[in-house]
Enzyme design. Sequence first.
Site, PDB file in Angstrom:
ATOM      1  N   ASP A 122       0.837  -1.203   0.000  1.00 35.19           N
ATOM      2  CA  ASP A 122       0.000   0.000   0.000  1.00 35.19           C
ATOM      3  C   ASP A 122       0.870   1.250   0.000  1.00 35.19           C
ATOM      4  O   ASP A 122       1.453   1.610   1.023  1.00 35.19           O
ATOM      5  CB  ASP A 122      -0.909  -0.010   1.230  1.00 35.19           C
ATOM      6  CG  ASP A 122      -1.955   1.092   1.195  1.00 35.19           C
ATOM      7  OD1 ASP A 122      -1.956   1.879   0.219  1.00 35.19           O
ATOM      8  OD2 ASP A 122      -2.768   1.173   2.130  1.00 35.19           O
ATOM      9  N   ASP A 325      -1.748   4.902  -5.955  1.00 32.60           N
ATOM     10  CA  ASP A 325      -2.066   4.142  -4.747  1.00 32.60           C
ATOM     11  C   ASP A 325      -2.200   2.658  -5.078  1.00 32.60           C
ATOM     12  O   ASP A 325      -3.220   2.217  -5.608  1.00 32.60           O
ATOM     13  CB  ASP A 325      -3.358   4.675  -4.134  1.00 32.60           C
ATOM     14  CG  ASP A 325      -3.766   3.934  -2.872  1.00 32.60           C
ATOM     15  OD1 ASP A 325      -2.981   3.105  -2.398  1.00 32.60           O
ATOM     16  OD2 ASP A 325      -4.883   4.188  -2.383  1.00 32.60           O
TER      17      ASP A 325
END
Length: 503
Positions: A122, A325
């Site tokens: 992440d 992201d």
Amino acid sequence: MMICFRNSLVGSCLLLIAFACWFNVKSSEAFGTFGFDIHHRYSDTVKEFLNTDGLPEKGTVDYYTAMAHRDHLFKGRRLAASTAILTFFGNNRTYNLWSLGFLQYSIVSVGTPSLKFLVALDTSSDLFWLPCDCPNCARYFNVSDGSKIELDIYSPSNSTTSKPVPCNSAKCGPTRGCSATLNACSYHVSKDNSTSTGILVDDILRFGTDTIPQDVVDVPITFGCGNNQTGYYLTHRGLNGVFGLGMDGISVPSVLANKGLSANSFSVCFITDGSGKIKFGDKGSDEQKKTPFNLQKSNPTYNINVTQIAVGNNVTNLGFAANFDSGTATTRLTDPTYSFIVNNFNSRITEKRYYYPSGFILDYCYILSANLSTYITPNLTFTMKGGSQFTVTVPTVRFEEKFGSVYCLALFKSEGINVIGQNFMTGYRLVFDREEMVLGWQESSCDSTSSKIIPQIRQRAPQQQQPPPPPPPPNGVVRLSSMTSGLMAVILAVFSHNFIVLS
């Protein structure tokens, strides 16, 4: 060849050399050959003969810190020469798992003895956290072939190198709380209506060099011991932990750079079959394209500017800013950007539109004709700040239904921020360079020989068996006694600071 330094020790040097030569000759005359044990300077054998004050206890964080410091001093030149690329030890591959929220995952080894965890990568999160002593956390998940992958749960009491981060630690900071009962710094993270709460702990994260074979690099790091998870973290998305790759000082890329173990940069590379790779210290190549990050002082992220959008031959100067992201599966954009892309995409598709039942997040889907196995879509290209172009290599996702194949534009409308999800990152080696503060990209197959089959993660303990007795030494061979070998180890340890071995 051995060279002695420091004039005051010349006599000792000569005496040691003479003793070694005499002992070798005498032993060879009497027994033909001889051998002796080699001990590390922090080993139990050496500690029996030396004062243990100042020597770290084996298996503790201080022990591994001292070892890492020693490796940094002696191997630093070699690591620097090889650009100090680090990967997760044993396996730097990534896996796109549909059953776990379509995210990219890697296997990491943590603690002593080390356990393996399947963590979601992440880039929008800073903290690395693992499920920790939580009775409601998942112990396994099912994969598409029907098999079951077992998962471990981290427990500080089971790792000899684990210790809590106290509330007065500088790592705690003003933004974190304190667990009074545990006297440990607490944390709370949330994303997409899912949360993880627990305390911060220090332990060992195992890396390896990007070589064959790998050299082990054990790094003390701080991470979250999550004893309470909610939402997707209990069911699929990140259910065995999340590996934060953000810009904050607590993130693992920041720790590696601050310790001088790698450059302050990392790369991820995802391909269409669901596999990929991650490398720490990777700054890309001279051929890669680049665009600068937009940095906010309060919460820096991997945010970039798009200055132009092209769908096929229809171009607009409509610009927007977006976060790259990897922790978001599907790209989401706000209006008017979203509407420009979907309207121009839809007008160029010849297949029949298909409407899924309400609640399905993708609106622009199409039925593939029965006589077709592939389909053609218009190019979607973003021109970034600085002029470099980023063409989305995989703008769609395909589903197999009972009546045939359906493909959809993998983009949905956002009411908040713009996010380039990991689906639009596919087909590129993406470099998050935090030294130059740029995003780099270059088309890549990510060394596609990598397997996309995820291995079993949880290690089963082998059955305990009595080791066979050692074979007797052959004729003419004798080993030194443990006392003698211990004394030799002590002599070498005492004189190690006064000798340099030249090869």
